[in-house]
Design a protein around this motif. Structure first.
Motif, PDB file in Angstrom:
ATOM      1  N   ASP A  35       2.510 -15.196   5.280  1.00 13.47           N
ATOM      2  CA  ASP A  35       1.780 -14.997   3.908  1.00 13.47           C
ATOM      3  C   ASP A  35       0.217 -14.817   4.222  1.00 13.47           C
ATOM      4  O   ASP A  35      -0.391 -14.231   3.761  1.00 13.47           O
ATOM      5  CB  ASP A  35       2.182 -15.919   2.980  1.00 13.47           C
ATOM      6  N   LEU A  38      -0.737 -11.652   5.833  1.00 12.36           N
ATOM      7  CA  LEU A  38      -0.969 -10.510   5.329  1.00 12.36           C
ATOM      8  C   LEU A  38      -1.894 -10.553   4.101  1.00 12.36           C
ATOM      9  O   LEU A  38      -2.580  -9.445   3.786  1.00 12.36           O
ATOM     10  CB  LEU A  38       0.544 -10.159   4.557  1.00 12.36           C
ATOM     11  N   CYS A  41      -5.431  -9.917   5.725  1.00 12.42           N
ATOM     12  CA  CYS A  41      -5.652  -8.752   6.187  1.00 12.42           C
ATOM     13  C   CYS A  41      -5.557  -7.567   5.204  1.00 12.42           C
ATOM     14  O   CYS A  41      -6.667  -6.858   5.298  1.00 12.42           O
ATOM     15  CB  CYS A  41      -4.439  -8.423   7.300  1.00 12.42           C
ATOM     16  N   ARG A  42      -5.283  -8.122   4.080  1.00 18.42           N
ATOM     17  CA  ARG A  42      -5.127  -7.088   2.938  1.00 18.42           C
ATOM     18  C   ARG A  42      -6.644  -7.154   2.141  1.00 18.42           C
ATOM     19  O   ARG A  42      -7.425  -6.284   1.767  1.00 18.42           O
ATOM     20  CB  ARG A  42      -4.156  -7.288   1.835  1.00 18.42           C
ATOM     21  N   LEU A  80       6.766 -11.405  11.396  1.00 19.68           N
ATOM     22  CA  LEU A  80       6.456 -10.412  10.404  1.00 19.68           C
ATOM     23  C   LEU A  80       6.817  -9.253  10.542  1.00 19.68           C
ATOM     24  O   LEU A  80       7.343  -8.309  10.113  1.00 19.68           O
ATOM     25  CB  LEU A  80       4.743 -10.215  10.189  1.00 19.68           C
ATOM     26  N   SER A  85       6.891  -6.020   8.253  1.00 20.63           N
ATOM     27  CA  SER A  85       5.463  -5.891   7.800  1.00 20.63           C
ATOM     28  C   SER A  85       4.418  -5.977   8.985  1.00 20.63           C
ATOM     29  O   SER A  85       3.399  -6.213   8.677  1.00 20.63           O
ATOM     30  CB  SER A  85       5.030  -7.530   7.119  1.00 20.63           C
ATOM     31  N   VAL A  98      -0.609  -4.476  11.374  1.00 22.01           N
ATOM     32  CA  VAL A  98      -0.254  -5.393  10.037  1.00 22.01           C
ATOM     33  C   VAL A  98      -0.080  -4.349   9.040  1.00 22.01           C
ATOM     34  O   VAL A  98      -0.892  -3.695   8.478  1.00 22.01           O
ATOM     35  CB  VAL A  98      -1.273  -6.457  10.163  1.00 22.01           C
ATOM     36  N   TRP A 100       0.469  -4.874   5.535  1.00 23.16           N
ATOM     37  CA  TRP A 100       0.155  -5.460   4.423  1.00 23.16           C
ATOM     38  C   TRP A 100       0.544  -4.806   2.967  1.00 23.16           C
ATOM     39  O   TRP A 100       0.726  -5.424   2.071  1.00 23.16           O
ATOM     40  CB  TRP A 100      -1.392  -6.087   4.156  1.00 23.16           C
TER      41      TRP A 100
END
Length: 177
Positions: A35, A38, A41-42, A80, A85, A98, A100
């Motif tokens: 979590d 993600l 990175c987002r 992930l 993901s 990744v 995200w």
């Protein structure tokens, strides 16, 4: 995207920087790190994570002098990947894409962008779709080329776009249908 990233509670808890041997604890640890990866990175618009990149602050907490070793990084990124993901970009598992946002979600954003700006039957280069003036200020700005290509291929398979190749990557384009 302004402001400092707010790290979760466990980020300052030293045991979370060592892979836990008990399955239930390890699963929780992996979920928390997944979590965090993600979300981080987002917020930072990071698409590729390189294992052992000393400059990547997420895996090294200077405040408590702890960092994830390469095996731990690979384990959490592989978890992930198993969830869809993330995806390893090389066999040595040094570089990880990744996701995200799922490719289908990026495809929907591209469709909405094309509809909003009246781009049906218009041709755009891939560079324009990820870095041009038309996408500045949108979520598409800075989109990693690999993610963009995958989203466009999905739209092409759905009959919503047609991709074109050129002599160079800068000449690759798409026509929204």
């Amino acid at each position: 995207m302004a402001g400092a990233f707010a790290f979760p509670f466990f980020y300052d808890y030293p045991p979370y920087y060592t892979l836990q041997p008990v399955k239930e604890t390890r699963d929780k640890q992996s979920s928390l790190w997944g979590d965090l990866i993600l979300t981080y990175c987002r917020q930072k618009k990071i698409f590729v994570v390189n294992v052992d990149d000393e400059s990547f602050e997420l895996f090294a907490n200077r405040k408590i002098s702890r960092k994830l070793n390469a095996d731990s990084q690979r384990a959490f990124l592989s978890d992930l990947a198993a969830q869809g993901s993330a995806e390893w970009l090389d066999k040595q598992q040094r570089s990880c894409l990744v996701l995200w946002r799922k490719v289908a979600e990026w495809a929907a954003l591209l469709t909405d962008f094309a509809r909003t700006y009246g781009l049906r039957d218009s041709v755009m280069t891939l560079d324009d779709l990820s870095g041009g003036d038309d996408v500045r200020g949108t979520e598409l700005f800075g989109l990693h080329r690999e993610v963009l290509v995958r989203a466009l291929r999905l739209l092409e398979a759905q009959g919503k776009a047609r991709c074109f190749s050129g002599a160079t990557p800068e000449e690759e384009g798409v026509k929204f249908l």
